[in-house]
Design a protein around this motif. Sequence first.
Motif, PDB file in Angstrom:
ATOM      1  N   MET A  88     -39.781  25.949-131.777  1.00  0.00           N
ATOM      2  CA  MET A  88     -39.243  26.385-130.493  1.00  0.00           C
ATOM      3  C   MET A  88     -38.718  25.184-129.711  1.00  0.00           C
ATOM      4  SD  MET A  88     -39.383  29.605-130.699  1.00  0.00           S
ATOM      5  CE  MET A  88     -38.930  30.239-129.090  1.00  0.00           C
ATOM      6  N   GLU A  89     -39.351  24.026-129.849  1.00  0.00           N
ATOM      7  CA  GLU A  89     -38.921  22.822-129.124  1.00  0.00           C
ATOM      8  C   GLU A  89     -37.592  22.286-129.635  1.00  0.00           C
ATOM      9  OE1 GLU A  89     -42.103  23.148-130.344  1.00  0.00           O
ATOM     10  OE2 GLU A  89     -42.804  23.745-128.348  1.00  0.00           O
ATOM     11  N   ASP A  90     -37.349  22.470-130.920  1.00  0.00           N
ATOM     12  CA  ASP A  90     -36.185  21.831-131.537  1.00  0.00           C
ATOM     13  C   ASP A  90     -34.911  22.667-131.488  1.00  0.00           C
ATOM     14  OD1 ASP A  90     -37.603  19.608-132.088  1.00  0.00           O
ATOM     15  OD2 ASP A  90     -38.133  20.201-134.149  1.00  0.00           O
ATOM     16  N   ARG A  91     -35.013  23.870-131.070  1.00  0.00           N
ATOM     17  CA  ARG A  91     -33.790  24.687-131.161  1.00  0.00           C
ATOM     18  C   ARG A  91     -32.941  24.605-129.898  1.00  0.00           C
ATOM     19  NH1 ARG A  91     -35.985  30.449-132.874  1.00  0.00           N
ATOM     20  NH2 ARG A  91     -37.574  29.256-133.951  1.00  0.00           N
ATOM     21  N   LEU A  92     -31.616  24.763-130.098  1.00  0.00           N
ATOM     22  CA  LEU A  92     -30.657  24.851-128.981  1.00  0.00           C
ATOM     23  C   LEU A  92     -30.156  26.294-128.967  1.00  0.00           C
ATOM     24  CD1 LEU A  92     -28.688  21.508-129.548  1.00  0.00           C
ATOM     25  CD2 LEU A  92     -30.501  21.947-127.868  1.00  0.00           C
ATOM     26  N   ASP A  93     -30.915  27.122-128.277  1.00  0.00           N
ATOM     27  CA  ASP A  93     -30.720  28.573-128.356  1.00  0.00           C
ATOM     28  C   ASP A  93     -29.790  29.046-127.232  1.00  0.00           C
ATOM     29  OD1 ASP A  93     -30.943  31.324-128.170  1.00  0.00           O
ATOM     30  OD2 ASP A  93     -33.052  31.331-128.798  1.00  0.00           O
ATOM     31  N   ALA A  94     -28.567  29.404-127.587  1.00  0.00           N
ATOM     32  CA  ALA A  94     -27.565  29.807-126.595  1.00  0.00           C
ATOM     33  C   ALA A  94     -28.010  31.056-125.835  1.00  0.00           C
ATOM     34  CB  ALA A  94     -26.220  30.059-127.285  1.00  0.00           C
ATOM     35  N   ALA A  95     -28.749  31.940-126.501  1.00  0.00           N
ATOM     36  CA  ALA A  95     -29.178  33.184-125.850  1.00  0.00           C
ATOM     37  C   ALA A  95     -30.166  32.903-124.727  1.00  0.00           C
ATOM     38  CB  ALA A  95     -29.805  34.122-126.876  1.00  0.00           C
ATOM     39  N   GLN A  96     -31.029  31.895-124.911  1.00  0.00           N
ATOM     40  CA  GLN A  96     -32.017  31.615-123.863  1.00  0.00           C
ATOM     41  C   GLN A  96     -31.350  31.087-122.597  1.00  0.00           C
ATOM     42  OE1 GLN A  96     -35.342  29.344-125.274  1.00  0.00           O
ATOM     43  NE2 GLN A  96     -35.893  30.902-126.782  1.00  0.00           N
ATOM     44  N   GLY A  97     -30.394  30.158-122.755  1.00  0.00           N
ATOM     45  CA  GLY A  97     -29.678  29.628-121.584  1.00  0.00           C
ATOM     46  C   GLY A  97     -28.906  30.718-120.874  1.00  0.00           C
ATOM     47  N   ALA A  98     -28.245  31.568-121.662  1.00  0.00           N
ATOM     48  CA  ALA A  98     -27.444  32.644-121.071  1.00  0.00           C
ATOM     49  C   ALA A  98     -28.335  33.637-120.324  1.00  0.00           C
ATOM     50  CB  ALA A  98     -26.659  33.361-122.173  1.00  0.00           C
ATOM     51  N   SER A  99     -29.500  33.926-120.907  1.00  0.00           N
ATOM     52  CA  SER A  99     -30.421  34.866-120.264  1.00  0.00           C
ATOM     53  C   SER A  99     -30.944  34.296-118.951  1.00  0.00           C
ATOM     54  CB  SER A  99     -31.609  35.160-121.179  1.00  0.00           C
ATOM     55  OG  SER A  99     -31.149  35.610-122.433  1.00  0.00           O
ATOM     56  N   ALA A 100     -31.271  32.991-118.970  1.00  0.00           N
ATOM     57  CA  ALA A 100     -31.750  32.349-117.740  1.00  0.00           C
ATOM     58  C   ALA A 100     -30.673  32.457-116.658  1.00  0.00           C
ATOM     59  CB  ALA A 100     -32.100  30.893-118.021  1.00  0.00           C
ATOM     60  N   PHE A 101     -29.428  32.248-117.037  1.00  0.00           N
ATOM     61  CA  PHE A 101     -28.329  32.352-116.071  1.00  0.00           C
ATOM     62  C   PHE A 101     -28.235  33.764-115.489  1.00  0.00           C
ATOM     63  CE2 PHE A 101     -23.769  33.559-115.602  1.00  0.00           C
ATOM     64  CZ  PHE A 101     -23.607  33.033-114.330  1.00  0.00           C
ATOM     65  N   ILE A 102     -28.343  34.769-116.334  1.00  0.00           N
ATOM     66  CA  ILE A 102     -28.234  36.158-115.861  1.00  0.00           C
ATOM     67  C   ILE A 102     -29.312  36.447-114.808  1.00  0.00           C
ATOM     68  CG2 ILE A 102     -28.427  38.587-116.545  1.00  0.00           C
ATOM     69  CD1 ILE A 102     -27.142  37.744-119.236  1.00  0.00           C
ATOM     70  N   LEU A 103     -30.503  35.912-115.031  1.00  0.00           N
ATOM     71  CA  LEU A 103     -31.574  36.122-114.049  1.00  0.00           C
ATOM     72  C   LEU A 103     -31.306  35.359-112.747  1.00  0.00           C
ATOM     73  CD1 LEU A 103     -34.693  36.039-116.390  1.00  0.00           C
ATOM     74  CD2 LEU A 103     -33.617  38.028-115.331  1.00  0.00           C
ATOM     75  N   VAL A 104     -30.685  34.171-112.878  1.00  0.00           N
ATOM     76  CA  VAL A 104     -30.392  33.356-111.693  1.00  0.00           C
ATOM     77  C   VAL A 104     -29.323  34.020-110.814  1.00  0.00           C
ATOM     78  CG1 VAL A 104     -29.162  31.229-111.079  1.00  0.00           C
ATOM     79  CG2 VAL A 104     -31.188  31.124-112.526  1.00  0.00           C
ATOM     80  N   ILE A 105     -28.438  34.792-111.423  1.00  0.00           N
ATOM     81  CA  ILE A 105     -27.390  35.488-110.660  1.00  0.00           C
ATOM     82  C   ILE A 105     -28.020  36.290-109.520  1.00  0.00           C
ATOM     83  CG2 ILE A 105     -25.715  37.390-110.759  1.00  0.00           C
ATOM     84  CD1 ILE A 105     -24.994  36.504-113.565  1.00  0.00           C
ATOM     85  N   ARG A 106     -29.091  36.964-109.844  1.00  0.00           N
ATOM     86  CA  ARG A 106     -29.781  37.788-108.855  1.00  0.00           C
ATOM     87  C   ARG A 106     -30.241  36.952-107.655  1.00  0.00           C
ATOM     88  NH1 ARG A 106     -32.344  42.852-109.267  1.00  0.00           N
ATOM     89  NH2 ARG A 106     -34.126  43.007-107.892  1.00  0.00           N
ATOM     90  N   ASP A 107     -30.791  35.781-107.940  1.00  0.00           N
ATOM     91  CA  ASP A 107     -31.268  34.900-106.855  1.00  0.00           C
ATOM     92  C   ASP A 107     -30.100  34.360-106.029  1.00  0.00           C
ATOM     93  OD1 ASP A 107     -33.790  35.256-107.901  1.00  0.00           O
ATOM     94  OD2 ASP A 107     -33.712  33.429-109.138  1.00  0.00           O
TER      95      ASP A 107
END
Length: 420
Positions: free
Chosen positions: A237-256
């Motif tokens: 989990m530490e070594d991966r560059l997961d595009a879905a995780q960054g995108a998901s974090a952004f979608i949640l930040v939109i609300r804030d």
Amino acid sequence: MDTHSEHLRINPARFQANFDALSEIGATDDGGIHRPTFSEAHLAARAWFRDLIRESGLEFRVDEAGNHSAYLPCGPEDGPTLLLGSHLDSVPYGGRFDGALGVLSALEVLVVVKEAGISLPINLEAIDFTDEEGTHIGLLGSSALAGKLSHSDLEHPRGGKVAFIEGLNRAGLTKDGLLNAARHQGSLAGFVEVHIEQGMRLIDANAEIGVVTSIVGIGSSILTFIGRSDHAGTTSMEDRLDAAQGASAFILVIRDILHESFPHCVANVGKIDLMPGAFNIVPAEAILRLEYRAPEAHTLRILGQALLEGARFEANRFGLGLEVEDLGEYPPSLMHDEVRSAITNAADTLSLNHIPLTSMAGHDAQSLAGLCPVGMIFVPSVDGASHSPREFTTWENCIHGANTLLQTALRLAINIDQVG
Ligand SMILES: [Zn+2]
């Protein structure tokens, strides 16, 4: 305004009979309608409207964009026309009120003025615009009429080119005709549309009429979060560059972002594609379709910037790259002061509660905003439901909307006389 005109009202029984008859065309089992542009049901609704116009003793007109109109020459022969109306097409499996209410309110105004035998300093026209909902190209008929349609606009119809050309053929229209449907500046005295609110604000405020102040501006972009594909099992989990995780974090930040800094705005990610797209591969790319809406041009711009900053921040936090394809903005359209005050005045005369509000949805009025003074009258949507068979406005409020349109049109006509 003379007291005779001030006491004019629409005929509720006739208005409702027309509405019920129209609601049968393209009716679905669940009480909605299915009338996508140039479908059999849509063309049938337009044929029904044409017949109704003639039966009502009004002049039927159709332009090269397929906009269908009733025309009442109640003014000087080459005088300006006050345009009233909306659209008879629907989204797939939509409701009975969206568009239809505005067209039939407009027709009713013309019939009442004709019956009263009033002559005005302007002529009246009730219009059904082509493809407001964008089965092929959103706001097609009103953009064509306003001279805002270009060759390139016709190149990317939503449902594909083949369906568009077939539809045009069925309706007896051509691309060249669409580009030739512009009206002359000065030929229109204004445009007023009655429409359901499609939200909850009127109901929450216990108001019968919404006086629209502006139509929201819309920006959109495609954001691609770029990571690295890896074995989903053997990469820690530490070594991966997961595009879905960054995108998901952004979608949640939109609300804030919206909640904290943009209370009258909205933003939406309506589509996400993950690449390569498999259970066992860490996503190398997440492609997001982002849309955001704001009532003023300045707010739209800074909202777009704030969302982009949020996306960059989250991309960085997850060690991702970010590519942005800006798809441009539809600027907000301001409703004309004179039309707004005519609507307010009309609602006061009818003893209706009214509030000013922004339209969060796009409408034909925005196409015409640069061509002539425009305004919109909203009526309450029960539960805020729209683009759904659940769409409903009480019949009482439909009548209030049509009477407000009638009194607005008469006030605008008289103001034009005083100005002219
Ligand atoms: Zn509509």
